[in-house]
Design a protein around this motif. Structure first.
Motif, short mmCIF file in Angstrom:
data_model
loop_
_atom_site.label_atom_id
_atom_site.label_comp_id
_atom_site.label_asym_id
_atom_site.label_seq_id
_atom_site.Cartn_x
_atom_site.Cartn_y
_atom_site.Cartn_z
N VAL A 119 2.51 -1.05 -9.27
CA VAL A 119 2.45 -0.23 -8.36
C VAL A 119 1.32 -0.45 -7.35
O VAL A 119 0.07 0.02 -7.88
N THR A 120 1.16 -1.15 -6.32
CA THR A 120 0.25 -1.35 -5.45
C THR A 120 0.29 -0.44 -4.13
O THR A 120 1.32 -0.36 -3.69
N VAL A 121 -1.03 -0.01 -3.90
CA VAL A 121 -1.02 0.99 -2.86
C VAL A 121 -1.83 0.49 -1.89
O VAL A 121 -3.04 0.04 -1.94
N ILE A 122 -1.27 0.36 -0.72
CA ILE A 122 -2.07 -0.23 0.60
C ILE A 122 -2.33 0.64 1.45
O ILE A 122 -1.53 1.39 1.93
N ASP A 123 -3.61 0.73 1.96
CA ASP A 123 -4.14 1.71 3.25
C ASP A 123 -3.71 0.82 4.42
O ASP A 123 -4.21 -0.20 4.78
N LEU A 124 -2.92 1.47 5.29
CA LEU A 124 -2.07 0.71 6.31
C LEU A 124 -3.15 0.61 7.44
O LEU A 124 -2.89 0.05 8.49
#
Length: 147
Positions: free
Chosen positions: A109-114
């Motif tokens: 699960v990758t979390v990207i800062d938009l």
């Protein structure tokens, strides 16, 4: 998308995203914009919570793009950010919360800062492939079904 106009976004096998007017005054809900930029079919679309005019898309090749739904009327490019997941499988779930986008693919699960389009963190599951996933970021929970 924004508070003044109601839009519907659709995406699919043709690799494009289409914006449709859902104004109560329009009878046939006209197409107002088409966004091009993905090379594979679209898997997910989501509104960015921190700015409702931003639409986040993820394609089957794990490319994530952010689109400004106001850009078609302003004449600038609608794609305002992009990132690529280094996953070992296609995306199976995506959820945006505040300025973060959570994407499950393969065994991660990758979390990207938009705001920056950089990875905030990656949760990697050892020796398991994610089959289903639901993110509840307001509670900091990620529920997965694995094999």
């Amino acid at each position: 998308m924004d508070g003044e106009s109601k839009l519907l976004a659709s995406g699919g096998e043709d690799c494009t995203i289409r914006l449709w007017s859902m104004s109560t005054r329009a009878k046939n809900h006209p197409l107002i914009a088409t966004f091009h930029g993905h090379e594979k079919a679209l898997s997910f679309l989501s509104v960015a919570w921190h700015k409702s005019s931003l639409l986040v898309s993820c394609s089957k090749d794990s490319k994530v793009k952010v689109w400004d739904t106001v850009a078609p009327s302003s004449g600038s490019s609608p794609c305002v950010g992009s990132a690529h997941l280094n996953s070992n499988g296609p995306p199976i779930a995506m959820k945006c919360h505040e300025s973060l986008c959570y994407i499950a693919a393969g065994a991660e699960v990758t979390v990207i800062d938009l705001r920056t389009m950089k990875k905030a963190f990656v949760l990697a599951l050892q020796n398991h492939r994610i089959l289903s996933c639901e993110m509840m970021p307001s509670e900091w929970l990620i529920c997965t079904g694995i094999i």
